[in-house]
Design a protein around this motif. Structure first.
Motif, PDB file in Angstrom:
ATOM      1  N   VAL A 161      -4.793  -9.951  17.106  1.00 26.80           N
ATOM      2  CA  VAL A 161      -4.663  -8.417  17.410  1.00 26.80           C
ATOM      3  C   VAL A 161      -5.989  -7.897  17.980  1.00 26.80           C
ATOM      4  O   VAL A 161      -6.465  -7.007  18.945  1.00 26.80           O
ATOM      5  CB  VAL A 161      -4.403  -7.565  15.955  1.00 26.80           C
ATOM      6  N   ASN A 162      -7.281  -8.369  17.429  1.00 24.39           N
ATOM      7  CA  ASN A 162      -8.589  -7.851  17.939  1.00 24.39           C
ATOM      8  C   ASN A 162      -8.862  -8.507  19.123  1.00 24.39           C
ATOM      9  O   ASN A 162      -8.466  -9.930  19.272  1.00 24.39           O
ATOM     10  CB  ASN A 162      -9.766  -8.175  16.905  1.00 24.39           C
ATOM     11  N   ASP A 163      -9.512  -7.940  20.011  1.00 20.63           N
ATOM     12  CA  ASP A 163      -9.572  -8.670  21.387  1.00 20.63           C
ATOM     13  C   ASP A 163     -11.030  -8.905  21.578  1.00 20.63           C
ATOM     14  O   ASP A 163     -11.497  -9.019  22.841  1.00 20.63           O
ATOM     15  CB  ASP A 163      -9.362  -7.616  22.408  1.00 20.63           C
ATOM     16  N   ASP A 164     -11.863  -9.244  20.639  1.00 21.55           N
ATOM     17  CA  ASP A 164     -13.127 -10.038  20.960  1.00 21.55           C
ATOM     18  C   ASP A 164     -13.056 -11.429  21.152  1.00 21.55           C
ATOM     19  O   ASP A 164     -11.966 -11.924  21.226  1.00 21.55           O
ATOM     20  CB  ASP A 164     -14.099  -9.657  19.701  1.00 21.55           C
ATOM     21  N   GLU A 165     -14.082 -11.970  21.415  1.00 20.67           N
ATOM     22  CA  GLU A 165     -13.895 -13.510  22.007  1.00 20.67           C
ATOM     23  C   GLU A 165     -13.343 -14.302  20.417  1.00 20.67           C
ATOM     24  O   GLU A 165     -14.007 -14.082  19.599  1.00 20.67           O
ATOM     25  CB  GLU A 165     -15.550 -13.835  22.405  1.00 20.67           C
ATOM     26  N   VAL A 166     -12.642 -15.163  20.958  1.00 19.06           N
ATOM     27  CA  VAL A 166     -11.924 -15.991  20.024  1.00 19.06           C
ATOM     28  C   VAL A 166     -12.945 -16.950  19.410  1.00 19.06           C
ATOM     29  O   VAL A 166     -13.822 -17.556  20.181  1.00 19.06           O
ATOM     30  CB  VAL A 166     -10.684 -16.784  20.457  1.00 19.06           C
ATOM     31  N   LYS A 167     -13.060 -17.546  18.136  1.00 20.62           N
ATOM     32  CA  LYS A 167     -14.116 -18.292  17.599  1.00 20.62           C
ATOM     33  C   LYS A 167     -15.317 -17.825  17.796  1.00 20.62           C
ATOM     34  O   LYS A 167     -16.348 -18.864  18.142  1.00 20.62           O
ATOM     35  CB  LYS A 167     -13.808 -19.625  17.986  1.00 20.62           C
ATOM     36  N   ASN A 168     -15.709 -16.651  17.524  1.00 20.28           N
ATOM     37  CA  ASN A 168     -17.027 -16.013  17.715  1.00 20.28           C
ATOM     38  C   ASN A 168     -17.921 -15.883  16.618  1.00 20.28           C
ATOM     39  O   ASN A 168     -19.159 -15.443  16.623  1.00 20.28           O
ATOM     40  CB  ASN A 168     -17.064 -14.536  18.772  1.00 20.28           C
ATOM     41  N   GLY A 169     -17.218 -16.117  15.470  1.00 24.74           N
ATOM     42  CA  GLY A 169     -17.856 -16.157  14.066  1.00 24.74           C
ATOM     43  C   GLY A 169     -18.063 -14.843  13.686  1.00 24.74           C
ATOM     44  O   GLY A 169     -18.724 -14.433  12.287  1.00 24.74           O
ATOM     45  N   ARG A 170     -17.476 -13.955  14.092  1.00 24.68           N
ATOM     46  CA  ARG A 170     -17.542 -12.464  13.634  1.00 24.68           C
ATOM     47  C   ARG A 170     -16.269 -12.043  13.196  1.00 24.68           C
ATOM     48  O   ARG A 170     -15.217 -12.064  13.606  1.00 24.68           O
ATOM     49  CB  ARG A 170     -17.918 -11.352  14.935  1.00 24.68           C
ATOM     50  N   PRO A 171     -16.013 -11.507  11.688  1.00 19.91           N
ATOM     51  CA  PRO A 171     -14.929 -11.281  11.225  1.00 19.91           C
ATOM     52  C   PRO A 171     -14.468  -9.963  11.196  1.00 19.91           C
ATOM     53  O   PRO A 171     -15.074  -9.045  11.607  1.00 19.91           O
ATOM     54  CB  PRO A 171     -15.545 -11.454   9.686  1.00 19.91           C
ATOM     55  N   GLN A 172     -13.160  -9.933  11.128  1.00 26.29           N
ATOM     56  CA  GLN A 172     -12.262  -8.777  10.973  1.00 26.29           C
ATOM     57  C   GLN A 172     -11.562  -8.688   9.683  1.00 26.29           C
ATOM     58  O   GLN A 172     -11.278  -9.785   9.271  1.00 26.29           O
ATOM     59  CB  GLN A 172     -11.395  -8.415  12.167  1.00 26.29           C
ATOM     60  N   PHE A 173     -11.674  -7.641   9.026  1.00 32.50           N
ATOM     61  CA  PHE A 173     -11.063  -7.624   7.942  1.00 32.50           C
ATOM     62  C   PHE A 173     -10.408  -6.397   7.426  1.00 32.50           C
ATOM     63  O   PHE A 173     -10.717  -5.311   7.982  1.00 32.50           O
ATOM     64  CB  PHE A 173     -12.173  -8.023   6.954  1.00 32.50           C
ATOM     65  N   PHE A 174      -9.850  -6.464   6.010  1.00 28.56           N
ATOM     66  CA  PHE A 174      -9.428  -5.144   5.586  1.00 28.56           C
ATOM     67  C   PHE A 174      -8.335  -4.499   6.401  1.00 28.56           C
ATOM     68  O   PHE A 174      -8.608  -3.219   6.891  1.00 28.56           O
ATOM     69  CB  PHE A 174     -10.301  -4.165   4.733  1.00 28.56           C
ATOM     70  N   THR A 175      -7.228  -5.027   6.835  1.00 26.02           N
ATOM     71  CA  THR A 175      -6.431  -4.574   7.799  1.00 26.02           C
ATOM     72  C   THR A 175      -5.197  -3.817   7.400  1.00 26.02           C
ATOM     73  O   THR A 175      -4.750  -4.017   6.181  1.00 26.02           O
ATOM     74  CB  THR A 175      -5.838  -5.748   8.771  1.00 26.02           C
ATOM     75  N   TRP A 176      -4.654  -2.989   7.891  1.00 31.03           N
ATOM     76  CA  TRP A 176      -3.396  -2.313   7.685  1.00 31.03           C
ATOM     77  C   TRP A 176      -2.622  -1.759   8.824  1.00 31.03           C
ATOM     78  O   TRP A 176      -3.130  -1.451   9.824  1.00 31.03           O
ATOM     79  CB  TRP A 176      -3.840  -0.988   6.419  1.00 31.03           C
ATOM     80  N   MET A 177      -1.343  -1.850   8.774  1.00 28.50           N
ATOM     81  CA  MET A 177      -0.551  -1.464   9.810  1.00 28.50           C
ATOM     82  C   MET A 177       0.595  -0.451   9.547  1.00 28.50           C
ATOM     83  O   MET A 177       1.029  -0.356   8.465  1.00 28.50           O
ATOM     84  CB  MET A 177       0.268  -2.733  10.438  1.00 28.50           C
ATOM     85  N   THR A 178       0.971   0.515  10.713  1.00 32.31           N
ATOM     86  CA  THR A 178       2.284   1.095  10.510  1.00 32.31           C
ATOM     87  C   THR A 178       2.757   0.967  11.933  1.00 32.31           C
ATOM     88  O   THR A 178       2.157   0.811  13.137  1.00 32.31           O
ATOM     89  CB  THR A 178       1.743   2.570  10.173  1.00 32.31           C
ATOM     90  N   VAL A 179       4.129   1.260  12.155  1.00 33.04           N
ATOM     91  CA  VAL A 179       4.862   1.550  13.245  1.00 33.04           C
ATOM     92  C   VAL A 179       5.338   2.957  13.317  1.00 33.04           C
ATOM     93  O   VAL A 179       6.085   3.620  12.500  1.00 33.04           O
ATOM     94  CB  VAL A 179       6.168   0.497  13.171  1.00 33.04           C
ATOM     95  N   ASP A 180       5.136   3.533  14.602  1.00 36.55           N
ATOM     96  CA  ASP A 180       5.461   5.069  14.651  1.00 36.55           C
ATOM     97  C   ASP A 180       6.938   4.855  14.827  1.00 36.55           C
ATOM     98  O   ASP A 180       7.652   4.407  15.626  1.00 36.55           O
ATOM     99  CB  ASP A 180       4.594   5.389  15.940  1.00 36.55           C
ATOM    100  N   PRO A 181       7.587   5.726  13.948  1.00 32.65           N
ATOM    101  CA  PRO A 181       8.906   5.839  13.743  1.00 32.65           C
ATOM    102  C   PRO A 181       9.594   6.614  15.181  1.00 32.65           C
ATOM    103  O   PRO A 181      10.846   6.631  15.217  1.00 32.65           O
ATOM    104  CB  PRO A 181       9.491   6.520  12.525  1.00 32.65           C
ATOM    105  N   VAL A 182       8.881   7.160  15.924  1.00 35.88           N
ATOM    106  CA  VAL A 182       9.282   7.981  16.887  1.00 35.88           C
ATOM    107  C   VAL A 182       9.231   7.193  18.152  1.00 35.88           C
ATOM    108  O   VAL A 182       9.891   7.143  19.151  1.00 35.88           O
ATOM    109  CB  VAL A 182       8.440   9.343  17.287  1.00 35.88           C
TER     110      VAL A 182
END
Length: 491
Positions: free
Chosen positions: A371-392
């Motif tokens: 999902v995150n579009d930064d460089e792969v394997k750059n050693g920079r973490p993304q964390f505490f994710t949450w998701m929703t799908v718009d029902p409309v």
């Protein structure tokens, strides 16, 4: 989860919502979206936030969270309540603050917010708040409720999962009802619940409420005889009562609240009323489904590996989990019925956000989609994710913390959005000033997001850098439905 909840419960009379004026602190209105601090000025250490948009009134947004709701001026023995002035009370001056569960509600699309204190008639510690709306616009809030669980010989011991309802947009709340409740015992312990409401018009179970959670035989026990399991309960009367709980996990985990514990059960309802649950544990990510409103369940199926486990350390966070979040596309679009799961793992050598998708009711699943579009394997973490799908409009919307271009314990917030069923994501930097995290301050186990008709509301905890420790903010986006195009200007 219980590790975070060694808390003091206040039994004091708190101000009613009608006594508390609106307190919008709109610190930053970005060019493309709005960021509003929703915790009151005297609130301390907000955490464990969840958010929902009212389907009958998109301007009504409700968030729920834990908050230390007052500070004590010890010399004068006076408590400071948020936005309610000073109230002189009898209070132990050795205790400086305690937690309560709050609702934060907006009636103008997130421009201004007010507060209400969620009822706690049993005087218990509460936590792990989660919120959904039903089709009639009634807010449904679930949470854990307990006493005595950390004491070897408690004078009073209770543990429960409760649900309370608000029919006025979060301004007031009914007294809670138990999903499950154990009196005069601290075992087993019920933890980390999450609800979902069947709002699919073609479903024979329309209106049902489903709650899933983890049961610990003995929380923290290393005894191999003690297990964690995933449990389920349902309500067919809009949350006024719940059926007896049933175990839905075929195999459990340990009780250590770590990688080998089964946790993260977030239920979702399918386009025909199916009930889906995904959770994480020692075997990876597991999937279960019921086609009859929760009476019978399929055999558990492993759908993904979990490289690094769901308990994944982040510098500056006392703890972090990448547990799965599950959601379904209820729109009329081409991806209607698609089942999505969102999580964090380190398969690329650092923590990234992922989504998996099933188009056939969980029978087969895609490869993990980054999902995150930064460089792969750059050693920079993304964390505490949450998701929703718009029902409309069927869009996937994901919020997460990000360190792609900051150093040390500093963090930013991002929104990612997909309009092609999860194949690609566009990342949007949230206009939240960079904040430094501190491991000694609990910031909560999750972020929050909801979306409807192109409106996206995300909520998250951030570090304030002052005596308030942490606060909660909401980021409000308005997209042209079904597109990545933001509607401007922000009003």
């Amino acid at each position: 989860m219980f590790k975070s909840l060694i808390l003091i419960v206040s039994l004091l009379q708190l101000p009613m919502a009608s006594d508390i004026p609106a307190f919008s602190q709109d610190k930053t209105v970005g060019r493309t979206h709005r960021v509003v601090e929703i915790t009151p000025p005297h609130g301390i250490n907000g955490n464990e936030v969840s958010i929902a948009i009212n389907p009958t009134n998109e301007n009504n947004i409700v968030a729920v969270a834990m908050l230390r709701e007052y500070q004590v001026e010890k010399e004068k023995n006076v408590a400071f309540y948020p936005n309610a002035g000073r109230r002189r009370i009898e209070f132990d001056p050795t205790i400086s603050s305690s937690y309560s569960n709050y609702a934060f509600f907006s009636m103008d699309g997130g421009k201004s917010w007010n507060t209400s204190v969620c009822p706690n008639p049993h005087g218990r510690t509460q936590g792990d708040d989660a919120i959904r709306f039903n089709a009639e616009g009634v807010a449904i809030r679930s949470y854990i409720s307990f006493l005595g669980i950390f004491s070897p010989r408690p004078e009073r011991a209770e543990t429960a999962i409760m649900v309370s309802r608000s029919a006025d947009g979060g301004a007031s709340w009914d007294d809670p009802v138990p999903v499950i409740e154990h009196l005069n015992t601290a075992e087993p312990m019920e933890d980390k619940p999450y609800p979902v409401v069947d709002m699919e018009p073609r479903s024979q179970f329309l209106g049902n409420i489903y709650v899933t959670w983890t049961r610990f035989d003995r929380y923290g026990s290393s005894d191999e005889e003690d297990n964690s399991q995933i449990y389920f309960s349902s309500s067919s009367d809009q949350g006024k009562s719940f059926r007896p709980a049933v175990r839905i996990s075929d195999l459990g985990g340990d009780c250590l609240d770590d990688d080998n514990t089964v946790e993260g059960a977030v239920p979702a309802v399918g386009a025909n009323g199916e009930v889906y649950v995904v959770w994480a544990g020692p075997r990876g990510m597991e999937f279960d489904v019921s086609l009859d409103g929760g009476d019978k369940w399929s055999d558990d199926k492993k759908i993904y590996d979990f490289p690094g486990g769901w308990s994944s350390p982040v510098d500056g966070a006392g703890r972090h989990n990448g547990m799965p979040v599950t959601s379904v596309d209820h729109s009329a679009g081409k991806f209607r019925g698609s089942l999505y799961v969102n999580w964090i793992d380190d398969r690329n050598g650092d923590l990234d956000v992922f989504v998996g998708v099933s188009r056939d009711q969980g029978k087969t699943w895609s490869e993990p989609l980054r999902v995150n579009d930064d460089e792969v394997k750059n050693g920079r973490p993304q964390f505490f994710t949450w998701m929703t799908v718009d029902p409309v409009d069927g869009s996937l919307n994901i919020v997460f913390y990000d360190r792609r271009d900051v150093d040390g314990k500093n963090s930013k917030m991002y929104l990612a959005r997909s309009i092609d069923g999860g194949a690609t994501f566009k990342n949007f930097l949230i206009d939240q000033p960079v904040f430094e995290m501190k491991a000694e301050v609990f910031m909560g186990d999750y972020s929050a997001i909801d979306a409807r008709n192109g409106k996206v509301a995300a909520a998250y905890t951030f570090f304030t850098g002052d005596k308030r420790l942490t606060a909660i903010a909401a980021a409000l986006f308005q997209f042209k439905p079904g597109t990545q195009e933001l509607v401007l200007p922000v009003d």
